[in-house]
Design an enzyme around this catalytic site. Structure first.
Site, PDB file in Angstrom:
ATOM      1  N   HIS A  56      13.336  93.043  50.395  1.00 22.20           N
ATOM      2  CA  HIS A  56      14.125  92.816  49.170  1.00 22.20           C
ATOM      3  C   HIS A  56      15.193  93.886  48.967  1.00 22.20           C
ATOM      4  O   HIS A  56      15.037  95.019  49.409  1.00 22.20           O
ATOM      5  CB  HIS A  56      13.211  92.851  47.929  1.00 22.20           C
ATOM      6  CG  HIS A  56      12.261  91.699  47.829  1.00 22.20           C
ATOM      7  ND1 HIS A  56      12.530  90.569  47.109  1.00 22.20           N
ATOM      8  CD2 HIS A  56      11.026  91.517  48.368  1.00 22.20           C
ATOM      9  CE1 HIS A  56      11.503  89.728  47.198  1.00 22.20           C
ATOM     10  NE2 HIS A  56      10.573  90.283  47.971  1.00 22.20           N
ATOM     11  N   HIS A  81       3.239  85.479  50.988  1.00 21.76           N
ATOM     12  CA  HIS A  81       3.936  85.093  49.752  1.00 21.76           C
ATOM     13  C   HIS A  81       5.042  84.071  50.027  1.00 21.76           C
ATOM     14  O   HIS A  81       5.750  84.153  51.040  1.00 21.76           O
ATOM     15  CB  HIS A  81       4.498  86.327  49.046  1.00 21.76           C
ATOM     16  CG  HIS A  81       3.446  87.127  48.345  1.00 21.76           C
ATOM     17  ND1 HIS A  81       3.615  88.457  48.003  1.00 21.76           N
ATOM     18  CD2 HIS A  81       2.205  86.779  47.915  1.00 21.76           C
ATOM     19  CE1 HIS A  81       2.527  88.894  47.396  1.00 21.76           C
ATOM     20  NE2 HIS A  81       1.654  87.895  47.330  1.00 21.76           N
ATOM     21  N   ASP A 116       7.961  83.554  48.886  1.00 24.42           N
ATOM     22  CA  ASP A 116       9.357  83.977  49.085  1.00 24.42           C
ATOM     23  C   ASP A 116       9.567  84.578  50.486  1.00 24.42           C
ATOM     24  O   ASP A 116      10.687  84.983  50.826  1.00 24.42           O
ATOM     25  CB  ASP A 116       9.811  84.954  47.987  1.00 24.42           C
ATOM     26  CG  ASP A 116       9.048  86.256  47.971  1.00 24.42           C
ATOM     27  OD1 ASP A 116       7.803  86.222  48.062  1.00 24.42           O
ATOM     28  OD2 ASP A 116       9.688  87.328  47.865  1.00 24.42           O
ATOM     29  N   HIS A 117       8.511  84.596  51.302  1.00 28.36           N
ATOM     30  CA  HIS A 117       8.625  85.073  52.694  1.00 28.36           C
ATOM     31  C   HIS A 117       8.311  83.989  53.727  1.00 28.36           C
ATOM     32  O   HIS A 117       8.777  84.082  54.860  1.00 28.36           O
ATOM     33  CB  HIS A 117       7.717  86.298  52.907  1.00 28.36           C
ATOM     34  CG  HIS A 117       8.127  87.453  52.047  1.00 28.36           C
ATOM     35  ND1 HIS A 117       8.792  88.545  52.536  1.00 28.36           N
ATOM     36  CD2 HIS A 117       8.019  87.645  50.712  1.00 28.36           C
ATOM     37  CE1 HIS A 117       9.068  89.377  51.540  1.00 28.36           C
ATOM     38  NE2 HIS A 117       8.609  88.854  50.419  1.00 28.36           N
ATOM     39  N   HIS A 147      -0.015  95.541  49.493  1.00 29.71           N
ATOM     40  CA  HIS A 147       0.712  94.519  48.724  1.00 29.71           C
ATOM     41  C   HIS A 147      -0.085  93.213  48.800  1.00 29.71           C
ATOM     42  O   HIS A 147      -0.332  92.568  47.789  1.00 29.71           O
ATOM     43  CB  HIS A 147       2.116  94.360  49.309  1.00 29.71           C
ATOM     44  CG  HIS A 147       2.944  93.298  48.659  1.00 29.71           C
ATOM     45  ND1 HIS A 147       3.394  93.392  47.357  1.00 29.71           N
ATOM     46  CD2 HIS A 147       3.421  92.115  49.125  1.00 29.71           C
ATOM     47  CE1 HIS A 147       4.108  92.304  47.057  1.00 29.71           C
ATOM     48  NE2 HIS A 147       4.131  91.521  48.113  1.00 29.71           N
ATOM     49  N   ASP A 167       7.120  93.541  52.191  1.00 30.86           N
ATOM     50  CA  ASP A 167       7.077  94.077  50.819  1.00 30.86           C
ATOM     51  C   ASP A 167       6.151  95.280  50.703  1.00 30.86           C
ATOM     52  O   ASP A 167       5.583  95.536  49.642  1.00 30.86           O
ATOM     53  CB  ASP A 167       6.603  92.990  49.841  1.00 30.86           C
ATOM     54  CG  ASP A 167       7.651  91.919  49.616  1.00 30.86           C
ATOM     55  OD1 ASP A 167       8.763  92.029  50.160  1.00 30.86           O
ATOM     56  OD2 ASP A 167       7.341  90.950  48.885  1.00 30.86           O
ATOM     57  N   HIS A 212       3.856  88.502  55.507  1.00 33.13           N
ATOM     58  CA  HIS A 212       2.755  88.238  54.572  1.00 33.13           C
ATOM     59  C   HIS A 212       2.936  86.874  53.935  1.00 33.13           C
ATOM     60  O   HIS A 212       3.995  86.268  54.056  1.00 33.13           O
ATOM     61  CB  HIS A 212       2.606  89.357  53.537  1.00 33.13           C
ATOM     62  CG  HIS A 212       3.724  89.479  52.541  1.00 33.13           C
ATOM     63  ND1 HIS A 212       4.994  89.866  52.901  1.00 33.13           N
ATOM     64  CD2 HIS A 212       3.758  89.257  51.196  1.00 33.13           C
ATOM     65  CE1 HIS A 212       5.756  89.900  51.813  1.00 33.13           C
ATOM     66  NE2 HIS A 212       5.038  89.529  50.770  1.00 33.13           N
TER      67      HIS A 212
HETATM   68 FE    FE Z   1       8.719  89.355  48.455  1.00 33.63          FE
HETATM   69 ZN    ZN Z   2       5.400  89.730  48.655  1.00 27.47          ZN
END
Ligand code: FE
Ligand code: ZN
Length: 256
Positions: free
Chosen positions: A168, A57, A59-60, A113, A130, A55
């Site tokens: 995570h 985001h 942080d990915h 998400h 996530d 996805h």
């Molecule tokens: Fe994340």
């Molecule tokens: Zn995420």
């Protein structure tokens, strides 16, 4: 099939960049940062075979560009323009061969998400970003409780022994909440003790399995009497459908 293993590279405070590797090549899932991957590839003398993104985001996917500048590779990901680096945009049910590794991967669209979130299933593994966490689920940033219920239900139908690689390390805080959401689940105290022992040694609590999530994850167990009871108590009325139960405990977890 060539032997491979899955390694957890850490990023930020609690992200995992799951890395499928053999003696010569590596595929990385959700490289939020490039440097931990580049360091690992250099140290282990591995060639990058592909990047997978679940996805959009940061942080990915935040490490995509720098990683591709270091080592060009195909990027498999969702049909979402918010990830410009994706070179192979995947739809639900689409299969592809993981480059270099002889693994057939299937794409599952699992929105909630985010609206374009996907998962990768293959070789007895699930990479679910996530959406599904050990004993928990992702926040509903771009989706509804019904979508999360549908997505989790789909994942829960995978074989029990599927190894589940989540984005995570949230397991301990999720179990704390799971114990509040389903106090009569006798598996949770023992699970908590096992996971605590891993964290004390600074080891990942992942992968989990589909069987473990069906037995301990309150967001998967929205039909369990114990979860319905606590969700109904919090709502102040009897909740009679799984989507309402999920909505209630997701809201509870946001403030837990
Ligand atoms: Fe994340
Ligand atoms: Zn995420």
């Amino acid at each position: 099939m060539a032997a491979y293993e899955v390694v957890a590279l850490r990023a930020f405070a609690d992200n995992y960049i799951w890395t499928i590797r053999d003696g010569s090549h590596a595929v990385v899932v959700d490289p939020g940062e490039a440097q931990p991957v580049i360091d690992y590839l250099k140290r282990e003398k591995l060639t990058l075979a592909a990047i997978l993104n679940t996805h959009h985001h940061a942080d990915h996917v935040g490490g995509n560009a720098a990683l591709l500048a270091y080592a060009p590779a195909p990027v498999f990901g969702p049909r979402d323009e918010r990830i410009p680096e994706v070179s192979v945009r995947l739809a639900d049910g689409q299969h592809f061969q993981l480059p270099h590794f002889d693994i057939d991967m299937e794409t599952l669209e699992i929105p909630a998400h985010t609206r374009s979130h996907i998962a990768f299933v293959g070789g007895g593994m699930l990479f679910c970003g996530d959406t599904l966490f050990a004993a928990g689920c992702g926040r509903l940033f771009e989706g509804t409780p019904r979508q999360m219920h549908d997505s989790l239900t789909r994942l829960a139908r995978l074989p029990d022994d599927t190894r589940v690689y989540c984005g995570h390390e949230y397991t301990l805080s999720n179990i704390k909440f799971a114990r509040a959401a389903e106090p009569d689940n006798t598996l949770l105290p023992a699970l908590e003790a096992r996971m605590q022992a891993l964290r004390e040694k600074d080891l990942p609590t992942l992968p989990t399995t589909i069987a473990q999530e069906k037995a301990t994850n309150p967001f998967v167990r929205v039909n369990a009497p114990g979860v319905i009871k606590t969700a109904s108590a919090r709502a102040g009325k009897t909740l009679s459908d799984p989507v309402s139960v999920l909505a209630e405990i997701r809201d509870w977890k946001n403030n837990f």
